[in-house]
Design an enzyme around this catalytic site. Structure first.
Site, PDB file in Angstrom:
ATOM      1  N   ARG A   1      96.600  91.563  67.827  1.00  0.00           N
ATOM      2  CA  ARG A   1      97.753  92.468  67.710  1.00  0.00           C
ATOM      3  C   ARG A   1      98.616  92.355  68.948  1.00  0.00           C
ATOM      4  NH1 ARG A   1      94.940  97.789  64.827  1.00  0.00           N
ATOM      5  NH2 ARG A   1      93.998  96.552  63.156  1.00  0.00           N
TER       6      ARG A   1
ATOM      7  N   SER B   1      89.240 103.423  60.967  1.00  0.00           N
ATOM      8  CA  SER B   1      90.328 103.987  60.188  1.00  0.00           C
ATOM      9  C   SER B   1      90.092 103.561  58.748  1.00  0.00           C
ATOM     10  CB  SER B   1      91.656 103.446  60.719  1.00  0.00           C
ATOM     11  OG  SER B   1      92.735 104.158  60.166  1.00  0.00           O
TER      12      SER B   1
ATOM     13  N   ARG C   1      92.611  98.823  74.309  1.00  0.00           N
ATOM     14  CA  ARG C   1      93.724  98.269  73.536  1.00  0.00           C
ATOM     15  C   ARG C   1      93.968  96.832  73.973  1.00  0.00           C
ATOM     16  NH1 ARG C   1      97.224 101.014  70.467  1.00  0.00           N
ATOM     17  NH2 ARG C   1      96.440 102.962  71.341  1.00  0.00           N
TER      18      ARG C   1
ATOM     19  N   ARG D   1      85.454  98.557  70.568  1.00  0.00           N
ATOM     20  CA  ARG D   1      85.379  99.973  70.934  1.00  0.00           C
ATOM     21  C   ARG D   1      83.953 100.507  70.803  1.00  0.00           C
ATOM     22  NH1 ARG D   1      91.183 102.699  69.055  1.00  0.00           N
ATOM     23  NH2 ARG D   1      92.448 101.355  70.404  1.00  0.00           N
TER      24      ARG D   1
ATOM     25  N   GLU E   1      89.757 106.805  68.567  1.00  0.00           N
ATOM     26  CA  GLU E   1      89.625 106.150  67.266  1.00  0.00           C
ATOM     27  C   GLU E   1      88.724 104.915  67.339  1.00  0.00           C
ATOM     28  OE1 GLU E   1      93.356 104.856  65.594  1.00  0.00           O
ATOM     29  OE2 GLU E   1      92.348 103.439  64.269  1.00  0.00           O
TER      30      GLU E   1
END
Length: 439
Positions: free
Chosen positions: A262, A352, A277, A391, A349
């Site tokens: 990403r 999802s 991130r 994560r 998070e």
RNA sequence: GGAGAGGUGGCUGAGCGGUUGAAAGCGGCGGUCUUGAAAACCGUUGAGGGUUGAUCCCCUCCCAGGGUUCGAAUCCCUGCCUCUCCGCCA
């Protein structure tokens, strides 16, 4: 993509629904385009009909040995008129399609109102947030001194927002991935699948990343271009693109481990520290293809499958129902799982899980054959992280630390760690000896 | 990288430029027969869109995009993909 019939016949309702997302639909433009489309389509089709009839007549006349020249003279300008109409029709259709591709999915009724993260609704919590007799470190302060995590090395060979992992820390991430895959295969009934990490634009259009979110993607120079997958959702869901699935095959449940890429455009200054991130991270993804009536239950089940990963790792987490403003473009309803990170003293998070209903299926032309009617109907698609491995690594490190900065290996990961039960400072010297680290 | 072959409906596989949306077979569905099933036989069976109360009807689609033609699955061009052989390679 929304159902065109819904837009045509209940435009006001769609407008009202989209307002929940703070999206304003240019409905007069839609009405205008669609009525143009209708007129030009009718005109085009009647010209096509005329061409077909005339040509057949010519064929017949020729077969009977008649003189066809008078007939040919009659259709002189038909071709030009038809071509002009066809060109106009395809222009309008392209405009209409572009318009439709930019409209987000409608939300489920039980999605709470709200504009941002702050309005998300906490559904449940699991696990105790531990009391610490010392100040818990974050994963950077744990991983770097151990020699297991190196951001400078990654910055040198790639840039910011990358990491290199070494020794037992690298293995711990791999163990997490293996554990998650095995759990979903053996106990949750998913089929393991291995897919391309680069995809074409067509696939990204199918799942909804294109045309609207190109800036979030990494493109690889090629003609036509490849895109690095931002999530396994893209290649895995696209397995059913253009397919008509027999009813016996449903539901389809896939699990895939892939890296994800990403660009994180627009997140400058956000989560710049550590592995939270990154441009590249590992994820285990769950994808389900189900019939319409099954998708609501499937979302609950799929979210439960992701939760089971965290439960077995004994990581405290909560389930959050995203509010209207925070729910993704293609999703009708999304649960986030947020894991407790002692280093940040916050829930973050880690998964999802979304029900897209028929939104992706319509773009993908993914259908199943209803034996009752014999007709194809759109499937419903769902996916969720089960879970993000990068994560999860952070969460394990931070939740399993002791005051000396050692990390105990969670019990369920022991079979994958080759006898390592604690990752302690003694490995630092060894890693330093066998690798190049910047401390 | 070099040489060749090919992409047709759920599958296999035909298809002289003219009623071919497409033969045939398999599969699916319905029926006859049977206590039931199988076999056999008969019938039926692509998708999307426009119009419609529903039919009828009309349009589009034989990998994709252009072109030739009154008319293209069929001819021409470009691209993509698949397969075979040679070379190279994890």
């Amino acid at each position: 993509m929304l159902d065109p019939h819904l837009l045509r016949n209940h435009l006001d309702q769609v407008e009202k629904q989209l307002a929940r997302r703070s999206v304003t639909l240019d409905s007069s433009r839609f009405r205008d385009l669609d009525s143009q489309r209708k007129a030009v389509q009718v005109e085009t089709q009647s010209l096509q009909n005329e061409r077909n009839r005339r040509s057949k007549a010519i064929g017949k006349a020729k077969a009977m040995g008649e003189d066809i020249q008078p007939l040919l003279d009659e259709v002189q300008d038909l071709g030009d008129r038809l071509k002009e109409a066809e060109t106009r029709l395809s222009e309008i259709q392209a405009e209409l399609e572009a318009f439709m591709l930019d409209i987000p999915n409608l939300l489920d009724d039980d999605v709470p109102s709200g504009r941002s993260e702050a309005d998300n609704l906490e559904i449940s919590r699991w696990g105790e947030i531990p009391e610490w007799s010392f100040t818990p470190k974050d994963h950077v302060d744990l991983g770097v001194p151990l020699g297991g995590m190196n951001f400078e090395a990654a910055a040198k060979i790639a840039g910011s927002r990358f990491v290199t992992l070494n020794g037992p820390i690298a293995r711990l991430q791999r163990a997490l991935i293996q554990f998650m895959l095995d759990l979903h295969l053996a106990e949750h009934g998913y089929l393991e699948t291995y897919v391309p990490f680069m995809v074409n634009a067509e696939s990204l259009r199918g799942t909804g990343q294109l045309p609207k979110f190109e800036e979030d993607l990494f493109a690889v120079q090629n003609d036509p271009p490849f895109y690095l997958i931002p999530t396994a959702e893209v290649p895995v869901t696209n397995l059913v693109r253009g397919e008509i699935i027999e009813t016996d095959s449903l539901p389809l449940r896939y699990v895939a481990h892939t890296p994800c890429f990403r660009s994180e455009a627009g997140s400058y200054g956000k989560d710049v520290r550590g592995m939270i991130r990154q441009h590249q991270f590992e994820k285990v993804e769950l994808v389900q293809i189900v019939k319409q009536e099954a998708s609501a239950d499937a979302l609950e089940a799929l979210t439960g499958h992701a939760e089971e990963v965290l439960k077995r790792l004994k990581l405290p987490f909560r389930r959050v129902l995203l509010c209207a403003g925070d729910t993704g473009f293609s999703s009708a309803k999304t649960y986030d799982l947020e894991v407790w990170l002692p280093g940040q003293q916050a829930y973050r998070e880690i998964s999802s899980c979304s029900n897209f209903r028929d939104f992706q299926a319509r773009r993908l032309k993914a259908r199943w054959r209803n034996p009752e009617t014999g007709k194809p109907e759109l499937v419903h698609t769902l996916n969720g992280s089960g879970v993000a491995a990068g994560r999860a690594l952070i969460a394990v490190m931070e939740n399993y630390q002791d005051e000396n900065g050692n990390i105990t290996v969670p019990e369920v990961l022991l079979p994958y760690m080759g006898g390592v039960t604690v990752i302690d400072r003694s490995i630092a010297g060894w890693i330093a000896a066998v690798s190049i680290t910047h401390r």
